[in-house]
Design a protein around this motif. Sequence first.
Motif, PDB file in Angstrom:
ATOM      1  N   GLU A 374       0.995  -1.057   0.220  1.00 35.64           N
ATOM      2  CA  GLU A 374      -0.137   0.208  -0.451  1.00 35.64           C
ATOM      3  C   GLU A 374       0.464   1.035   0.279  1.00 35.64           C
ATOM      4  O   GLU A 374       1.777   1.201   0.523  1.00 35.64           O
ATOM      5  CB  GLU A 374      -0.856  -0.083   1.139  1.00 35.64           C
ATOM      6  N   SER A 375       0.373   2.553  -0.966  1.00 35.35           N
ATOM      7  CA  SER A 375       0.999   3.036  -0.759  1.00 35.35           C
ATOM      8  C   SER A 375       1.676   3.990   0.562  1.00 35.35           C
ATOM      9  O   SER A 375       3.117   4.502   0.583  1.00 35.35           O
ATOM     10  CB  SER A 375       0.200   4.591  -1.203  1.00 35.35           C
ATOM     11  N   GLY A 376       0.708   3.794   1.443  1.00 30.94           N
ATOM     12  CA  GLY A 376       0.941   4.174   3.169  1.00 30.94           C
ATOM     13  C   GLY A 376       2.206   3.803   3.569  1.00 30.94           C
ATOM     14  O   GLY A 376       3.005   4.379   4.351  1.00 30.94           O
ATOM     15  N   SER A 377       2.389   2.458   3.310  1.00 30.52           N
ATOM     16  CA  SER A 377       3.385   1.886   3.803  1.00 30.52           C
ATOM     17  C   SER A 377       4.760   1.389   3.119  1.00 30.52           C
ATOM     18  O   SER A 377       6.019   0.700   3.406  1.00 30.52           O
ATOM     19  CB  SER A 377       3.461   0.230   3.691  1.00 30.52           C
ATOM     20  N   LYS A 378       4.946   2.300   1.700  1.00 30.97           N
ATOM     21  CA  LYS A 378       6.113   1.880   1.206  1.00 30.97           C
ATOM     22  C   LYS A 378       7.329   1.945   1.569  1.00 30.97           C
ATOM     23  O   LYS A 378       8.554   1.682   1.210  1.00 30.97           O
ATOM     24  CB  LYS A 378       6.320   2.375   0.122  1.00 30.97           C
ATOM     25  N   LYS A 379       7.305   3.127   2.007  1.00 33.08           N
ATOM     26  CA  LYS A 379       8.242   3.675   2.913  1.00 33.08           C
ATOM     27  C   LYS A 379       9.293   2.538   4.233  1.00 33.08           C
ATOM     28  O   LYS A 379      10.274   2.417   4.335  1.00 33.08           O
ATOM     29  CB  LYS A 379       8.275   5.103   3.272  1.00 33.08           C
ATOM     30  N   SER A 412      17.732  -2.636  -4.797  1.00 32.30           N
ATOM     31  CA  SER A 412      16.809  -2.158  -5.665  1.00 32.30           C
ATOM     32  C   SER A 412      15.238  -2.348  -5.791  1.00 32.30           C
ATOM     33  O   SER A 412      14.896  -1.901  -5.777  1.00 32.30           O
ATOM     34  CB  SER A 412      17.313  -3.874  -6.779  1.00 32.30           C
ATOM     35  N   VAL A 413      14.815  -2.887  -4.499  1.00 33.09           N
ATOM     36  CA  VAL A 413      13.632  -3.109  -3.719  1.00 33.09           C
ATOM     37  C   VAL A 413      13.551  -2.254  -3.629  1.00 33.09           C
ATOM     38  O   VAL A 413      12.082  -1.473  -3.637  1.00 33.09           O
ATOM     39  CB  VAL A 413      13.253  -4.178  -3.277  1.00 33.09           C
ATOM     40  N   ALA A 414      14.234  -1.387  -2.390  1.00 32.94           N
ATOM     41  CA  ALA A 414      14.180  -0.546  -1.722  1.00 32.94           C
ATOM     42  C   ALA A 414      14.215   0.919  -2.607  1.00 32.94           C
ATOM     43  O   ALA A 414      12.720   1.236  -2.408  1.00 32.94           O
ATOM     44  CB  ALA A 414      14.895  -0.201  -0.337  1.00 32.94           C
ATOM     45  N   ILE A 415      14.812   0.976  -3.488  1.00 33.86           N
ATOM     46  CA  ILE A 415      14.367   1.618  -4.937  1.00 33.86           C
ATOM     47  C   ILE A 415      13.418   1.771  -5.358  1.00 33.86           C
ATOM     48  O   ILE A 415      12.743   2.648  -5.571  1.00 33.86           O
ATOM     49  CB  ILE A 415      15.818   1.470  -5.357  1.00 33.86           C
ATOM     50  N   ARG A 416      13.160   0.717  -5.969  1.00 37.30           N
ATOM     51  CA  ARG A 416      11.622   0.876  -6.847  1.00 37.30           C
ATOM     52  C   ARG A 416      10.461   1.466  -5.848  1.00 37.30           C
ATOM     53  O   ARG A 416      10.111   1.826  -6.654  1.00 37.30           O
ATOM     54  CB  ARG A 416      11.352  -0.174  -6.464  1.00 37.30           C
ATOM     55  N   LEU A 417      10.475   1.351  -4.260  1.00 40.73           N
ATOM     56  CA  LEU A 417       9.353   0.715  -3.580  1.00 40.73           C
ATOM     57  C   LEU A 417       9.710   2.809  -2.937  1.00 40.73           C
ATOM     58  O   LEU A 417       8.745   3.217  -2.954  1.00 40.73           O
ATOM     59  CB  LEU A 417       9.173   0.058  -1.904  1.00 40.73           C
ATOM     60  N   GLU A 418      10.886   3.452  -2.783  1.00 42.44           N
ATOM     61  CA  GLU A 418      10.931   5.060  -2.924  1.00 42.44           C
ATOM     62  C   GLU A 418      10.973   5.814  -3.709  1.00 42.44           C
ATOM     63  O   GLU A 418      10.710   7.335  -4.015  1.00 42.44           O
ATOM     64  CB  GLU A 418      12.453   4.463  -2.698  1.00 42.44           C
ATOM     65  N   ARG A 419      10.797   4.688  -5.421  1.00 41.91           N
ATOM     66  CA  ARG A 419       9.897   6.066  -5.940  1.00 41.91           C
ATOM     67  C   ARG A 419       8.335   5.916  -5.975  1.00 41.91           C
ATOM     68  O   ARG A 419       8.382   7.455  -6.745  1.00 41.91           O
ATOM     69  CB  ARG A 419       9.916   5.395  -7.805  1.00 41.91           C
TER      70      ARG A 419
END
Length: 419
Positions: A374-379, A412-419
């Motif tokens: 979910e958008s609010g949980s990505k960070k 890579s997953v973290a970078i994707r989530l942070e975008r």
Amino acid sequence: VVSGSAQGATATPPSWEDLAQSLDDLTSEEETPEPLVTLYRDTNGWCPFCERVWLILRAKGIPYDEQLISLQNKPEWYKALVPTTLVPAILIKNDSESNERHIVWESTDIMNALEEEFPDTPRMVHDTPEFDAAVQMMEELQMAGVQHVYGGRNATLTDEEKSERKASFLSELDRLDASLQKHGGPFRMGNEFSGVDALLVPTLERWRYQLPLAEDPVDIVAGRPGLVRWFEAMDAYLPYNGRVRGDEYSWTATNSMFLRYFGGDETKPEVAAAIQRADDAAERLVASFVERAVEDEDGKYAKEAATKLIANHEAVVLDCTRSDPQSQQHIGRATNNDTADAMLRHVVSVLLSAALTNENAVLRAGDLRLHHVESGSKKDAALAARTVASRLCAPRDMSAPAASILRAVLASVAIRLER
């Protein structure tokens, strides 16, 4: 099943049960030989004496299993089994029919026992004057190194005495380098790996990464071509690189941790400065996780990383979301267990897909979208991924190549989530 899991990574990641089944499908045709030896070693993979024996077992190709022993809380059964209560120790199974076994402890005695019990394996310990001289030189180098490293922390020593210890250490490094060049290398005794290399590498790999971070830094390979070539040969030697080797990030990050535990009062400027140097060096390595990922042509190390996560996912989730971490408190923690769990399932699905198809796991991790978060949980999910990557330690958790791939996928997953 793996293919479906990989596709599911763009929606809801597979369950841990489905991932375990996918792993079973990947490994169903693999044969595991019956272990002939049980190795008892420390849980963290930091004991140099354990590392010697561990490497010798792999170099000789002796099938073994492991029992990890907590040095802070040794089980009573181990104290009863091993008179010294120390690690390493091995239990040798002599005869499958009689089920006779015997225990051996002390690393040197274990190395000799393995030669006697398994004479058809490659010989590591040699009864020659050249081998004995190499062992003696190794002992003198390690003594000089210990005196230099710990002399720097000894307030009773004068600056002149500390300088003398450093000069002695550098002289011993030069002597080793000259001997490596004289013998032609790349290994200590020549073309073939031997027991002397197993005795040398636990200490040298630490010095290689940790001494450049010291207040009085030493680069043990600078200007020593024989030692450079030796490290290149060791890093390419599968029994070492494939499981036993500690990597640069692990030794850099643990250097910071050791300083916090054993370096003295953190309010002292010199201790605080040493910790900051180690933390800064670790952060630089964290920033390069993706670009430094090793190649994994057959998916072997992606599968190893997936195997470790599937087996330990509950502990990993708890560790990356702990509000009261017991170690490396300076590394941030996530807060949502469910989000961290979903992120890890996504990572494992990527790893298994790469292992099945021989795809590049790191590239795949960067390409896939994580709609299930979910958008609010990505960070928070990104923080969990970065925490797991930063907490990974080789060889404690897995081999250095597997750790390299897993760190890169997580980053890579973290970078994707942070975008």
